[in-house]
Scaffold this motif. Structure first.
Motif, mmCIF file in Angstrom:
data_model
loop_
_atom_site.group_PDB
_atom_site.id
_atom_site.type_symbol
_atom_site.label_atom_id
_atom_site.label_comp_id
_atom_site.label_asym_id
_atom_site.label_seq_id
_atom_site.Cartn_x
_atom_site.Cartn_y
_atom_site.Cartn_z
ATOM 1 N N ARG A 33 0.834 -1.209 0.000
ATOM 2 C CA ARG A 33 0.000 0.000 0.000
ATOM 3 C C ARG A 33 0.866 1.256 0.000
ATOM 4 N NH1 ARG A 33 -3.424 -3.247 3.249
ATOM 5 N NH2 ARG A 33 -2.340 -2.607 5.129
ATOM 6 N N SER A 35 3.933 1.578 -1.150
ATOM 7 C CA SER A 35 4.563 1.713 -2.471
ATOM 8 C C SER A 35 3.558 2.178 -3.516
ATOM 9 C CB SER A 35 5.184 0.381 -2.899
ATOM 10 O OG SER A 35 6.313 0.097 -2.123
ATOM 11 N N ALA A 36 2.358 1.620 -3.502
ATOM 12 C CA ALA A 36 1.322 2.007 -4.468
ATOM 13 C C ALA A 36 0.950 3.476 -4.293
ATOM 14 C CB ALA A 36 0.093 1.117 -4.313
ATOM 15 N N ALA A 37 0.906 3.946 -3.051
ATOM 16 C CA ALA A 37 0.563 5.350 -2.788
ATOM 17 C C ALA A 37 1.615 6.303 -3.341
ATOM 18 C CB ALA A 37 0.404 5.574 -1.288
ATOM 19 N N GLN A 38 2.830 5.792 -3.565
ATOM 20 C CA GLN A 38 3.896 6.609 -4.152
ATOM 21 C C GLN A 38 3.982 6.430 -5.662
ATOM 22 O OE1 GLN A 38 7.642 6.147 -2.049
ATOM 23 N NE2 GLN A 38 6.528 5.643 -0.181
ATOM 24 N N GLY A 39 3.098 5.610 -6.222
ATOM 25 C CA GLY A 39 3.065 5.421 -7.667
ATOM 26 C C GLY A 39 3.817 4.203 -8.171
ATOM 27 N N PHE A 40 4.357 3.405 -7.277
ATOM 28 C CA PHE A 40 5.092 2.207 -7.694
ATOM 29 C C PHE A 40 4.122 1.058 -7.960
ATOM 30 C CE2 PHE A 40 8.258 4.540 -5.189
ATOM 31 C CZ PHE A 40 9.306 4.578 -6.095
ATOM 32 N N THR A 41 4.546 0.117 -8.792
ATOM 33 C CA THR A 41 3.739 -1.059 -9.082
ATOM 34 C C THR A 41 4.354 -2.313 -8.474
ATOM 35 O OG1 THR A 41 4.874 -1.336 -11.186
ATOM 36 C CG2 THR A 41 2.791 -0.090 -11.203
ATOM 37 N N CYS A 43 6.913 -3.620 -4.727
ATOM 38 C CA CYS A 43 7.677 -3.244 -3.541
ATOM 39 C C CYS A 43 8.622 -4.374 -3.199
ATOM 40 C CB CYS A 43 6.763 -2.906 -2.365
ATOM 41 S SG CYS A 43 5.919 -4.317 -1.653
ATOM 42 N N ALA A 96 1.357 -5.711 -13.757
ATOM 43 C CA ALA A 96 2.244 -4.545 -13.602
ATOM 44 C C ALA A 96 3.625 -4.876 -14.145
ATOM 45 C CB ALA A 96 2.348 -4.175 -12.125
ATOM 46 N N ALA A 99 8.944 -2.213 -11.553
ATOM 47 C CA ALA A 99 9.278 -0.822 -11.242
ATOM 48 C C ALA A 99 10.760 -0.603 -11.469
ATOM 49 C CB ALA A 99 8.898 -0.486 -9.808
#
Length: 100
Positions: A33, A35-41, A43, A96, A99
């Motif tokens: 969550r 990582s996703a909130a920072q735009g990553f697909t 972690c 995805a 990253a």
């Protein structure tokens, strides 16, 4: 039971405990969550000690559970020459690309 057998039993239990604590379902999903909130697909989650937890019963059961949630798991080898090697867990969400 020999000393070697007792040491192996102790080490195995320690690996299981570390895997359950640091790679719990909640810890993994929280990292995803964030990582996703920072735009990553994806972690990556690294153990606090340079040990390999990939073969633990905890990780085998958790892998099956997370894959049902459409998360892709891969173990990335890490470690410098002359140091103990270990693996970092990479979690990607379905479809995805990796990253950068």
């Amino acid at each position: 039971m020999t000393i070697g057998q007792r040491l192996l039993k102790t080490a195995t239990k320690a690996l299981e405990d570390l895997a359950a604590r640091e790679f719990s379902r909640e810890a993994i999903l929280s990292a995803c969550r964030d990582s996703a909130a920072q735009g990553f697909t994806s972690c990556r989650i690294r153990p606090s000690l340079p040990v390999d937890v990939t073969a633990t019963a905890h990780m085998k059961a958790l892998r099956a559970d997370l894959e049902k949630e459409r998360l892709q798991l891969a173990w990335i080898p890490h470690g410098m020459p002359g140091e103990p090697s270990y693996k970092v867990l990479e979690v990607r969400w379905e479809g995805a690309a990796r990253a950068p």
